[in-house]
Design an enzyme around this catalytic site. Structure first.
Site, PDB file in Angstrom:
ATOM      1  N   ASP A 161       0.827  -1.203   0.000  1.00 50.36           N
ATOM      2  CA  ASP A 161       0.000   0.000   0.000  1.00 50.36           C
ATOM      3  C   ASP A 161       0.864   1.257   0.000  1.00 50.36           C
ATOM      4  OD1 ASP A 161      -2.236  -1.699   0.199  1.00 50.36           O
ATOM      5  OD2 ASP A 161      -2.030  -1.760   2.378  1.00 50.36           O
ATOM      6  N   HIS A 181      -5.333  -3.587   5.368  1.00 51.31           N
ATOM      7  CA  HIS A 181      -4.751  -3.969   4.078  1.00 51.31           C
ATOM      8  C   HIS A 181      -5.818  -4.539   3.149  1.00 51.31           C
ATOM      9  CE1 HIS A 181      -1.699  -5.083   1.217  1.00 51.31           C
ATOM     10  NE2 HIS A 181      -1.916  -6.381   1.347  1.00 51.31           N
TER      11      HIS A 181
END
Length: 330
Positions: free
Chosen positions: A150, A178
């Site tokens: 990310d 996530h």
């Protein structure tokens, strides 16, 4: 000796991850485990002219040997996401895989650092922690959900619309979890460039759902394996730099168990969660210090609130799985 074990080494993430780790001079023994084909991957990588020894371990009977003496265990094992699947869909398959590997780690390398890549990370990290708690060997400083992809995507996607932003040297904080709406990039803290509200909205959505781009582009042939391998190797290397070489000041975003980690009290109070992804300073024992949440824009505060709501369910699902489903004997 620094032994690093990759569980799921013959898979779409495991192979390129192992290739990247073979290049590290911090690793003296790279042990590759999978239920099939790990021996072939190990033989292939063993021809690369770096100093680390590579061994392959195939099948459940070989897992104890693979894990014995491990300094760090990286877990990308599991099935990849396919078109139409959410990370939550993966839980039904990957939860059992991660639980069984965690049981083996708790037995054969209880003091190792455990790096969880297998999705859904929001639930699989709680699975690992609960297994270690049940075994009486849990250290919250040593279990990490690898959310580095990310962060990598954030820098990359910002560079796509602001070329003056250098993606390799400028790191963006990402908090939450996530998956989808639990991923909250803190774009308001970027000082090098400015954004319009429309740009922030589009960037945030692309970062949150960047994995869908890859799943769609691969058209059923896989998910984000290469970029995830890169991100996983980056986090593993940072942890080894801090824990083996004693390098200071290394900060990575990662999904961790808040209680029991220095500096995490404020985050735990502000989120009401046991697990949360946030910037963490790494040290010899793993988590050295959890950094406080940065100042958030009004929009980011709203996104964090949404993330917290989703994470509560994700975390409960992982904890309940360990309680409800008996582990395999490994």
């Amino acid at each position: 000796m620094v032994k690093v074990v990759v569980c799921g080494a013959a898979g779409g993430i495991g192979q390129p991850l192992s290739l990247l780790l073979k290049q590290s001079d911090l690793i003296s023994h790279l042990a590759l485990y999978d239920i099939v084909n790990a021996a072939g991957v190990a033989a292939d990588l063993s021809h690369i002219n770096t100093a680390s020894k590579v061994t392959g371990h195939v099948g459940k009977d070989a897992l104890a040997e693979a894990l014995s003496g491990a300094h760090t265990v990286v877990i990308p094992a599991g099935v990849p996401r396919k078109p139409g699947m959410t990370r939550d869909d993966l839980f039904k398959v990957n939860a059992g895989i991660v639980r069984d590997l965690a049981e083996a780690c708790a037995k054969h390398c209880p003091k190792a650092f455990i790096l969880v890549i297998s999705n859904p990370v929001n639930s699989t990290v709680p699975i690992v922690c609960e297994v270690f708690k049940k075994a009486g060997v849990f250290d919250p400083r040593k279990v990490f959900g690898v959310t580095t992809l990310d962060v990598v995507r954030s820098s990359t996607f910002v560079n796509h619309i602001k070329p003056q932003f250098e993606p390799q040297s400028n790191r963006i904080t990402v908090v939450g979890g996530h998956s989808g709406a639990t991923i909250v990039p803190i774009l308001s803290q970027i000082k090098q460039v400015t954004f319009t509200p429309e740009e922030i909205k589009a960037l945030t959505h692309r970062i949150q759902f960047g994995g869908d781009e890859v799943v769609k582009a691969k058209d059923g042939a896989g998910s984000a394996t290469l970029s995830m391998a890169y991100a996983g190797a980056r986090f593993t290397t940072s942890l080894l730099e801090a824990s083996v070489r004693g390098k200071r000041g290394l900060v990575e975003s990662t999904y961790i168990h808040l209680k029991g980690n220095a500096g995490a009290e404020w985050n735990a109070r502000s989120t009401g969660l046991e697990y949360f992804a946030q910037d963490v300073e790494l040290g010899p024992e793993g988590v050295a210090n959890v950094l406080a949440l940065p100042d958030l824009s009004a929009e980011e505060k709203a996104l964090v609130k949404i993330a917290i709501g989703e994470l509560k369910g994700n975390i409960t699902k992982g904890v309940d799985f360990v309680i409800a489903v008996p582990a395999a004997k490994l």
